[in-house]
Design a protein around this motif. Structure first.
Motif, PDB file in Angstrom:
ATOM      1  N   GLU A  57       0.709  -1.182   0.054  1.00 41.51           N
ATOM      2  CA  GLU A  57      -0.058  -0.046   0.043  1.00 41.51           C
ATOM      3  C   GLU A  57       0.837   1.185   0.073  1.00 41.51           C
ATOM      4  N   PRO A  58       0.529   2.390  -0.475  1.00 37.83           N
ATOM      5  CA  PRO A  58       1.171   3.500  -0.146  1.00 37.83           C
ATOM      6  C   PRO A  58       1.843   3.749   0.995  1.00 37.83           C
ATOM      7  N   ALA A  59       3.135   4.243   1.109  1.00 40.17           N
ATOM      8  CA  ALA A  59       3.895   4.431   2.281  1.00 40.17           C
ATOM      9  C   ALA A  59       3.186   5.580   3.184  1.00 40.17           C
ATOM     10  N   THR A  60       3.003   5.514   4.248  1.00 37.60           N
ATOM     11  CA  THR A  60       2.142   6.395   5.193  1.00 37.60           C
ATOM     12  C   THR A  60       2.754   7.626   5.157  1.00 37.60           C
ATOM     13  N   GLU A  61       4.231   7.910   5.148  1.00 37.75           N
ATOM     14  CA  GLU A  61       4.913   8.893   5.020  1.00 37.75           C
ATOM     15  C   GLU A  61       4.716   9.852   3.887  1.00 37.75           C
ATOM     16  N   LEU A  62       4.338   9.059   2.700  1.00 38.18           N
ATOM     17  CA  LEU A  62       4.084   9.769   1.605  1.00 38.18           C
ATOM     18  C   LEU A  62       2.391  10.176   1.380  1.00 38.18           C
ATOM     19  N   VAL A  63       1.719   9.980   2.273  1.00 37.95           N
ATOM     20  CA  VAL A  63       0.320  10.403   2.506  1.00 37.95           C
ATOM     21  C   VAL A  63       0.069  11.249   3.394  1.00 37.95           C
ATOM     22  N   ASP A  64      -0.860  12.586   2.650  1.00 36.07           N
ATOM     23  CA  ASP A  64      -1.281  13.692   3.706  1.00 36.07           C
ATOM     24  C   ASP A  64      -2.193  14.417   3.220  1.00 36.07           C
ATOM     25  N   GLU A  65      -2.591  15.467   3.631  1.00 38.81           N
ATOM     26  CA  GLU A  65      -3.726  15.985   2.955  1.00 38.81           C
ATOM     27  C   GLU A  65      -3.623  16.508   1.804  1.00 38.81           C
ATOM     28  N   ASP A  66      -2.338  16.993   1.385  1.00 41.44           N
ATOM     29  CA  ASP A  66      -2.076  17.527  -0.090  1.00 41.44           C
ATOM     30  C   ASP A  66      -2.030  16.178  -0.931  1.00 41.44           C
ATOM     31  N   HIS A  67      -1.391  15.050  -0.314  1.00 42.76           N
ATOM     32  CA  HIS A  67      -1.402  13.731  -1.460  1.00 42.76           C
ATOM     33  C   HIS A  67      -2.148  12.696  -0.827  1.00 42.76           C
ATOM     34  N   PRO A  68      -3.369  12.782  -0.811  1.00 39.54           N
ATOM     35  CA  PRO A  68      -4.169  11.656  -0.539  1.00 39.54           C
ATOM     36  C   PRO A  68      -3.749  10.201  -0.994  1.00 39.54           C
ATOM     37  N   GLU A  69      -4.396   9.236  -0.167  1.00 42.19           N
ATOM     38  CA  GLU A  69      -3.802   8.005  -0.695  1.00 42.19           C
ATOM     39  C   GLU A  69      -4.631   7.703  -2.012  1.00 42.19           C
ATOM     40  N   ARG A  70      -4.033   7.252  -2.899  1.00 42.90           N
ATOM     41  CA  ARG A  70      -4.260   7.065  -4.407  1.00 42.90           C
ATOM     42  C   ARG A  70      -4.644   5.684  -4.959  1.00 42.90           C
ATOM     43  N   TYR A  71      -4.199   4.715  -4.168  1.00 42.33           N
ATOM     44  CA  TYR A  71      -4.406   3.115  -4.504  1.00 42.33           C
ATOM     45  C   TYR A  71      -4.784   2.494  -2.994  1.00 42.33           C
ATOM     46  N   ARG A  72      -5.470   1.516  -3.700  1.00 42.90           N
ATOM     47  CA  ARG A  72      -5.769   0.462  -2.500  1.00 42.90           C
ATOM     48  C   ARG A  72      -4.809  -0.661  -2.237  1.00 42.90           C
ATOM     49  N   ALA A  73      -4.673  -1.139  -1.265  1.00 43.58           N
ATOM     50  CA  ALA A  73      -3.597  -2.309  -0.981  1.00 43.58           C
ATOM     51  C   ALA A  73      -3.822  -3.319  -1.705  1.00 43.58           C
ATOM     52  N   SER A  74      -2.869  -4.052  -2.034  1.00 41.90           N
ATOM     53  CA  SER A  74      -3.123  -5.212  -2.754  1.00 41.90           C
ATOM     54  C   SER A  74      -1.835  -6.361  -2.575  1.00 41.90           C
ATOM     55  N   SER A  75      -1.878  -7.569  -3.037  1.00 40.43           N
ATOM     56  CA  SER A  75      -0.795  -8.526  -3.085  1.00 40.43           C
ATOM     57  C   SER A  75      -0.483  -9.024  -4.239  1.00 40.43           C
ATOM     58  N   LEU A  76       0.553  -9.761  -4.361  1.00 36.68           N
ATOM     59  CA  LEU A  76       0.868 -10.600  -5.486  1.00 36.68           C
ATOM     60  C   LEU A  76      -0.038 -11.712  -5.941  1.00 36.68           C
ATOM     61  N   ASP A  77      -0.671 -12.325  -4.717  1.00 36.86           N
ATOM     62  CA  ASP A  77      -1.631 -13.334  -4.646  1.00 36.86           C
ATOM     63  C   ASP A  77      -3.053 -12.654  -5.571  1.00 36.86           C
ATOM     64  N   GLU A  78      -3.251 -11.603  -5.006  1.00 36.00           N
ATOM     65  CA  GLU A  78      -4.588 -10.856  -5.697  1.00 36.00           C
ATOM     66  C   GLU A  78      -4.045 -10.687  -7.225  1.00 36.00           C
ATOM     67  N   TYR A  79      -3.018 -10.326  -7.659  1.00 37.66           N
ATOM     68  CA  TYR A  79      -2.706 -10.220  -8.930  1.00 37.66           C
ATOM     69  C   TYR A  79      -2.884 -11.386  -9.836  1.00 37.66           C
ATOM     70  N   VAL A  80      -2.324 -12.503  -9.406  1.00 39.31           N
ATOM     71  CA  VAL A  80      -2.339 -13.952  -9.891  1.00 39.31           C
ATOM     72  C   VAL A  80      -3.755 -14.206 -10.340  1.00 39.31           C
ATOM     73  N   LYS A  81      -4.530 -13.847  -8.953  1.00 46.77           N
ATOM     74  CA  LYS A  81      -6.061 -14.305  -9.432  1.00 46.77           C
ATOM     75  C   LYS A  81      -6.771 -13.226 -10.610  1.00 46.77           C
ATOM     76  N   PHE A  82      -6.356 -12.069 -10.624  1.00 50.47           N
ATOM     77  CA  PHE A  82      -6.955 -11.018 -11.560  1.00 50.47           C
ATOM     78  C   PHE A  82      -6.412 -11.692 -12.936  1.00 50.47           C
ATOM     79  N   LEU A  83      -5.236 -12.032 -13.055  1.00 44.18           N
ATOM     80  CA  LEU A  83      -4.716 -12.617 -14.238  1.00 44.18           C
ATOM     81  C   LEU A  83      -5.710 -13.582 -14.853  1.00 44.18           C
ATOM     82  N   SER A  84      -6.203 -14.605 -13.727  1.00 46.21           N
ATOM     83  CA  SER A  84      -6.978 -15.664 -14.021  1.00 46.21           C
ATOM     84  C   SER A  84      -8.365 -15.463 -14.848  1.00 46.21           C
ATOM     85  N   PHE A  85      -8.727 -13.984 -14.513  1.00 46.86           N
ATOM     86  CA  PHE A  85     -10.063 -13.682 -14.994  1.00 46.86           C
ATOM     87  C   PHE A  85      -9.884 -12.954 -16.456  1.00 46.86           C
ATOM     88  N   LYS A  86      -8.807 -12.464 -16.748  1.00 44.57           N
ATOM     89  CA  LYS A  86      -8.644 -12.051 -18.339  1.00 44.57           C
ATOM     90  C   LYS A  86      -9.326 -10.713 -18.276  1.00 44.57           C
TER      91      LYS A  86
END
Length: 306
Positions: A266-295
């Motif tokens: 996930e985005p490093a907490t040190e790089l997230v603030d009011e001017d730079h809100p979190e732009r990505y949700r957390a994910s794992s390599l396992d989730e990516y592999v599952k994503f590939l299966s759905f094409k």
């Protein structure tokens, strides 16, 4: 190579001398700043004096070439539809083999044993490039203003994949791509190649495609999706593709550095603030592999954006 695609000039390519990361307190910050600028502007740089000998890289490329030249029935032993297989051969417009490579001793017995030097030569390269990947990642983390040891222990225990490709020689009139435009799902990918063919999307020039010339002894470093997430979008995963050559076949070896399958990025907490809100949700390599299966048609990095 596609003659319509302009070639990046050497002055446009950031080249990092890895030995300078070990120099005095004046030199290293300048190198880290160069890495920061390259990751932010291009999502790409190359490295020299990286400590992997020419013998190791040439032996790895040689063994892979011999494997790809084997009769198809000997390669089809590793032909699987399941993207989770730790050793997997694929053939379509190119030949590809994926190898899980860390710890090498846990996986090497499942690697191809033909040619007979495959395991030794690829094992030597895998160990060397993993060491290098962790060193480069440490400098990249530092370039983000984070502690140099940020994620170090998790990365040192993470998944390391080697993916090698052979792109057949193309006809002079062909406009077919060897590999279509994509980003890598890794923190970084370190690329070894026997000849040029890599093309990257140049963020600094209206996203124009640019051909990256091969430089003797240099390795390419590409920013991957997980580094884009970690940096909260400060660094962009670079879109790249491959154009085959009418002169000869091209063999490349990508080394993909990741956390363990289930570990979330996930985005490093040190790089997230009011001017730079979190732009990505957390994910794992396992989730990516599952994503590939759905094409899915949408790219994975797009699916992570908030």
């Amino acid at each position: 190579m596609n003659s319509l695609v302009p070639i990046l000039h050497s002055s446009q390519i950031t080249t990092i001398d890895v030995t300078q990361l070990h120099h005095d307190s004046h030199t290293k910050p300048l190198v880290v700043k160069s890495i920061h600028d390259a990751c932010q502007k291009m999502g790409f740089f190359q490295i020299i004096n990286h400590g992997i000998s020419k013998e190791v890289t040439e032996n790895a490329l040689g063994s892979l070439s011999k494997f790809f030249d084997l009769p198809m029935d000997q390669k089809n032993i590793f032909l699987f539809d399941d993207v989770r297989k730790p050793v997997r051969f694929v053939t379509n417009s190119r030949d590809m083999i994926k190898l899980y490579a860390y710890p090498v001793e846990d996986w090497i017995s499942s690697w191809p044993h033909n040619p007979t030097d495959f395991r030794e030569n690829l094992g030597n390269y895998a160990a060397e490039v993993r060491r290098l990947s962790n060193e480069i990642m440490g400098a990249i983390v530092e370039s983000l203003g984070l502690c140099p040891t940020y994620l170090r222990s998790k990365l040192e225990q993470g998944v390391h994949m080697i993916i090698a490709n052979k792109y057949p020689q193309s006809s002079p009139s062909s406009n077919m791509l060897g590999l279509s435009s994509h980003t890598d799902h890794s923190f970084i990918t370190i690329l070894l190649e026997n000849m040029s063919g890599l093309e990257i999307m140049d963020f600094t020039d209206d996203n124009a495609w640019k051909s990256v010339p091969a430089t003797d002894g240099a390795l390419k470093v590409l920013v991957g999706n997980h580094l884009e997430v970690l940096s909260n979008g400060l660094y962009k995963s670079v879109f790249h593709r491959v154009t085959p050559s009418p002169l000869m076949s091209r063999v490349s070896v990508g080394s993909f550095l990741n956390l363990a399958m289930e570990d979330m990025v996930e985005p490093a907490t040190e790089l997230v603030d009011e001017d730079h809100p979190e732009r990505y949700r957390a994910s794992s390599l396992d989730e990516y592999v599952k994503f590939l299966s759905f094409k899915e048609e949408k790219s994975y990095i797009e699916s992570l954006k908030i």
